[in-house]
Design an enzyme around this catalytic site. Structure first.
Site, PDB file in Angstrom:
ATOM      1  N   THR A 124      -0.961  -1.169   7.996  1.00 41.53           N
ATOM      2  CA  THR A 124       0.036  -2.153   7.592  1.00 41.53           C
ATOM      3  C   THR A 124       1.223  -1.510   6.887  1.00 41.53           C
ATOM      4  O   THR A 124       1.068  -0.462   6.222  1.00 41.53           O
ATOM      5  CB  THR A 124      -0.599  -3.181   6.634  1.00 41.53           C
ATOM      6  OG1 THR A 124       0.417  -4.018   6.076  1.00 41.53           O
ATOM      7  CG2 THR A 124      -1.336  -2.506   5.486  1.00 41.53           C
ATOM      8  N   TYR A 148      -4.591  -5.016  -1.078  1.00 40.27           N
ATOM      9  CA  TYR A 148      -4.592  -5.040   0.386  1.00 40.27           C
ATOM     10  C   TYR A 148      -3.994  -3.754   0.939  1.00 40.27           C
ATOM     11  O   TYR A 148      -4.620  -3.057   1.761  1.00 40.27           O
ATOM     12  CB  TYR A 148      -3.818  -6.254   0.891  1.00 40.27           C
ATOM     13  CG  TYR A 148      -3.526  -6.207   2.372  1.00 40.27           C
ATOM     14  CD1 TYR A 148      -4.551  -6.220   3.303  1.00 40.27           C
ATOM     15  CD2 TYR A 148      -2.211  -6.128   2.835  1.00 40.27           C
ATOM     16  CE1 TYR A 148      -4.289  -6.162   4.667  1.00 40.27           C
ATOM     17  CE2 TYR A 148      -1.936  -6.072   4.193  1.00 40.27           C
ATOM     18  CZ  TYR A 148      -2.980  -6.083   5.107  1.00 40.27           C
ATOM     19  OH  TYR A 148      -2.711  -6.013   6.459  1.00 40.27           O
TER      20      TYR A 148
END
Length: 338
Positions: A124, A148
């Site tokens: 990501t 995250y």
């Protein structure tokens, strides 16, 4: 036309989820044999294409993964399983370090011991944190500002170390803002309460939400709202297939590549595009900006184009919105008839 020879089967973890289900479709369309492993905590069994072999279970179940590798002649893994909601990661960091880091470690360990040589990882842009420069290049510092992003960066680090130590190579694709749906409406974003802007906006346009919250109007952008690089999920799936081809062609090389279009749209740009597509004006509610939100996050995609020959087919905001709308209507019909 003769179908291409495919020497082994691809294991897709999280293949019942949003991005994973599109990768399964792309693999099957390209003639690959596919096995899917998903625990169905957030995925949907109906989202898995019929031609894929399905196993319900967890990626950290070493015995199960080893059995799948042996039964299905797995030669590569596309790893999509994990947790993806940034605010939840802040509130419950250990869940993210478990699902995204510890369980990925277990999966990689099983893969290495079972002789799987190729691994494609859904990373990501959150690994960059708040970047120093836009567009963001792959050699930019990776300084995540939430669990995250850090949980994904930890897996990238593990993959790099494993590739240095074993007969193993990998591609880590750093996604920007994934949106849209399969052009043939075979799959799409189906999670209830999703936080992706385009998903939220089309739900609002179809009366499934009362409004759209805009978090911040004082960003250093043309209209004051945050700018993001939206990539069509089918273009992203195509990038995974090209990454697979690259790993097979050169087993000594691994890749860390941005997956984005290299241009951004603001929150208001997106809402205006949904308005155009539906002739409905979405109610906008302005709120405070969220801590850590960068003004803009846009990919430099020169590396993925050069390394993989990736050529996006759907890099148009109105097309992305149209496909998301078509899927949302199909999903509503499915729920009515279920």
């Amino acid at each position: 036309m003769t179908a291409p020879h495919r020497p082994f089967t691809i294991l897709v973890t999280g293949g019942a989820g949003y991005i994973g289900s599109h990768a399964v479709l792309a693999l099957l369309d390209a003639g690959w044999r596919v096995a899917v492993l998903d625990n169905l905590v957030t995925g949907f069994r109906w989202a898995v294409a019929e031609d894929a072999v399905f196993y319900e279970g967890d990626i950290a179940d070493a015995a199960l993964v080893a059995r799948i590798v042996a039964e299905q002649n797995i030669g590569a893994i596309m790893h999509f399983a994990g947790s993806v909601v940034v605010p939840e990661s802040v509130a419950n960091p250990l869940k993210y370090y478990d699902n995204n880091s510890a369980r990925s470690r277990a999966l990689i360990d099983t893969a290495v011991h079972a002789g799987v040589r190729h691994f494609i990882f859904s990373s990501t842009a959150a690994t960059y944190g708040i970047p120093d420069a836009i567009p963001v290049r792959e050699d930019a510092p990776q300084r995540p500002i939430n669990p995250y992003g850090m949980s994904k960066l930890m897996t990238e680090a593990m993959l790099a170390d494993v590739a240095a130590a074993h007969d193993f190579n990998y591609a880590a694709l750093r996604y920007f803002n994934v949106a849209g749906a399969d052009p043939a409406a075979r799959s799409g974003q189906s999670t209830a309460g999703a936080t992706h802007l385009i998903k939220v906006a089309v739900e609002a346009a179809l009366g499934r939400r009362s409004h759209v919250d805009i978090f911040g109007s004082d960003f250093d952008t043309a209209d004051g709202t945050g700018v993001r690089d939206y990539i069509h999920v089918s273009d992203l799936a195509a990038a995974h297939l090209l990454a697979l081809d690259a790993l097979i062609a050169d087993p000594a090389a691994s890749h860390q590549l941005n997956a984005g279009y290299g241009r951004g749209f603001s929150v208001l740009d997106v809402l205006d595009a949904v308005d155009r597509a539906t002739n409905v004006r979405i109610e906008r509610r302005m709120g405070e900006r969220r801590a850590g939100d960068p003004d803009a996050l846009i990919a430099d995609n020169g590396a993925i184009r050069a390394a993989l020959g990736w050529q996006p087919r759907y890099n148009d905001l109105d097309t992305i919105v149209a496909h998301a709308l078509a899927w949302e209507r199909a999903l509503a019909e499915r729920q009515l008839t279920a």
